[in-house]
Scaffold this active site. Structure first.
Site, PDB file in Angstrom:
ATOM      1  N   ASP A   1      52.622  32.982  56.705  1.00  0.00           N
ATOM      2  CA  ASP A   1      53.203  31.650  56.997  1.00  0.00           C
ATOM      3  C   ASP A   1      52.506  30.525  56.226  1.00  0.00           C
ATOM      4  O   ASP A   1      51.604  30.574  55.571  1.00  0.00           O
ATOM      5  CB  ASP A   1      52.731  31.705  58.494  1.00  0.00           C
ATOM      6  CG  ASP A   1      51.729  31.627  58.962  1.00  0.00           C
ATOM      7  OD1 ASP A   1      50.779  30.989  58.395  1.00  0.00           O
ATOM      8  OD2 ASP A   1      51.103  32.424  60.039  1.00  0.00           O
ATOM      9  N   LYS A   2      53.320  29.302  56.819  1.00  0.00           N
ATOM     10  CA  LYS A   2      52.891  28.290  55.958  1.00  0.00           C
ATOM     11  C   LYS A   2      51.526  27.917  56.185  1.00  0.00           C
ATOM     12  O   LYS A   2      50.896  27.434  55.052  1.00  0.00           O
ATOM     13  CB  LYS A   2      53.784  27.018  56.620  1.00  0.00           C
ATOM     14  CG  LYS A   2      53.752  25.810  55.981  1.00  0.00           C
ATOM     15  CD  LYS A   2      54.489  24.743  56.511  1.00  0.00           C
ATOM     16  CE  LYS A   2      54.517  23.199  55.823  1.00  0.00           C
ATOM     17  NZ  LYS A   2      55.184  22.346  56.424  1.00  0.00           N
TER      18      LYS A   2
END
Length: 317
Positions: free
Chosen positions: A184-185
């Site tokens: 994820d980011k």
């Protein structure tokens, strides 16, 4: 008398040599070179002479059943000889085979101008395959190891993403690579990018269970009872989960290392959120035998031949 006896014995020995082959200690026949090449009877000499000069030209025997193979006609069953369409697309570096199946059924793929929606269709060497109207070709396989920085997304289909991991290799790698799995980011660390769809499937499919190790920074110390429950396992909304290994980092109990094989979405964050902890920082330090050693944040390198071979053989966990 001595001379006569000597001559008699010599003659007897000579006659014995011509009458019978030599024998060794085991009693087996032992032929000398002159016996094999010179001592031939008339019948034997005649047979050799007749064979060495045949009356008609030599014609090899042909098995009637093998005639169709000898003539090599055009292949009738092309569907048995080609490569599966989803594998062909994955090998081109566009996506994984599972994703290719979705594109095929959606009608985005055509072969020789004809849209194909049937899974299992085979591609022949001279076929032209197009994805979204663009012709695709197989590329040389490329494998990139990256130390993903924060705030870069791995989802290439996100139109709102300002920064993707592809921006880090853009202009430096001509092959169309894509991330293997997702981080994820906010998550940093080991990320593999490749255009080898078959390899990507093996590394991300749940049945292969490749090992991943994360360094987790929590907002507070991990309590001993929660530590034990994570090791023993518990139920989340999508099923049972447990860590393969768990340990504190030095004496700081707000930092832990967790080893896990599950590839479920945001699984590490959900494990600790279940017990009321917030992850301040999450860093993947190990994936399928690969580490981020000697790679600073945002840096990447091509895998060595040995590393690629180890991945293909499945030698890494």
């Amino acid at each position: 008398m001595r001379n006569n006896n000597t001559q008699s014995r010599s003659g007897a020995r000579g006659a014995a040599r011509h009458a019978a082959p030599k024998t060794g200690a085991t009693g087996k026949k032992r032929y000398s070179a002159d016996e094999g090449s010179v001592k031939k009877g008339p019948a034997a000499r005649g047979a050799v002479k007749k064979f060495s000069k045949p009356a008609q030209p030599f014609k090899p025997a042909v098995n009637p059943a093998s005639k169709p193979l000898a003539t090599k006609p055009a292949r009738q069953k092309s569907q048995d000889d080609g490569i599966r369409l989803n594998k062909y697309i994955a090998n081109s570096g566009i996506c994984s085979r599972r994703e290719a199946d979705s594109y095929i059924t959606a009608g985005l793929v055509s072969i020789n101008g004809v849209t194909v929606t049937e899974l299992g269709t085979k591609v022949q060497p001279n076929d032209q395959v197009r994805f979204n109207g663009e012709r695709i070709k197989n590329e040389q396989k490329v494998y990139i190891l990256m130390n993903k920085p924060k705030d870069f997304v791995t989802t290439l289909s996100d139109p709102h993403a300002e920064k993707t991991v592809m921006h880090l290799v853009e202009g430096k790698c001509s092959a169309r690579v894509y991330p293997v799995g997702r981080l994820d980011k906010a998550t940093t660390g080991v990320l593999l990018l490749t255009n080898d769809g078959e390899m990507a499937d093996k590394l991300t499919h749940p049945s292969f269970e490749k090992k991943k190790i994360y360094h987790v920074f929590l907002d507070k110390n991990l309590k001993s009872p929660d530590f034990q429950k994570i090791l023993e396992g518990f139920n989340l909304e999508d099923g049972f989960i447990q860590a393969d290994a768990l340990s504190y980092i030095d004496e700081d109990k707000s930092q832990v290392g967790i080893e896990i094989h599950s590839g479920r979405n945001r699984i590490v964050r959900r494990i600790f959120e279940h017990f009321g902890y917030k992850i301040k920082k999450l860093d993947r330090v190990y994936f399928a035998g690969l580490t981020k050693k000697n790679l600073r944040r945002g840096q990447w390198r091509f895998l060595t031949d040995i590393e690629v071979s180890m991945l293909k053989m499945g030698s890494f966990e």
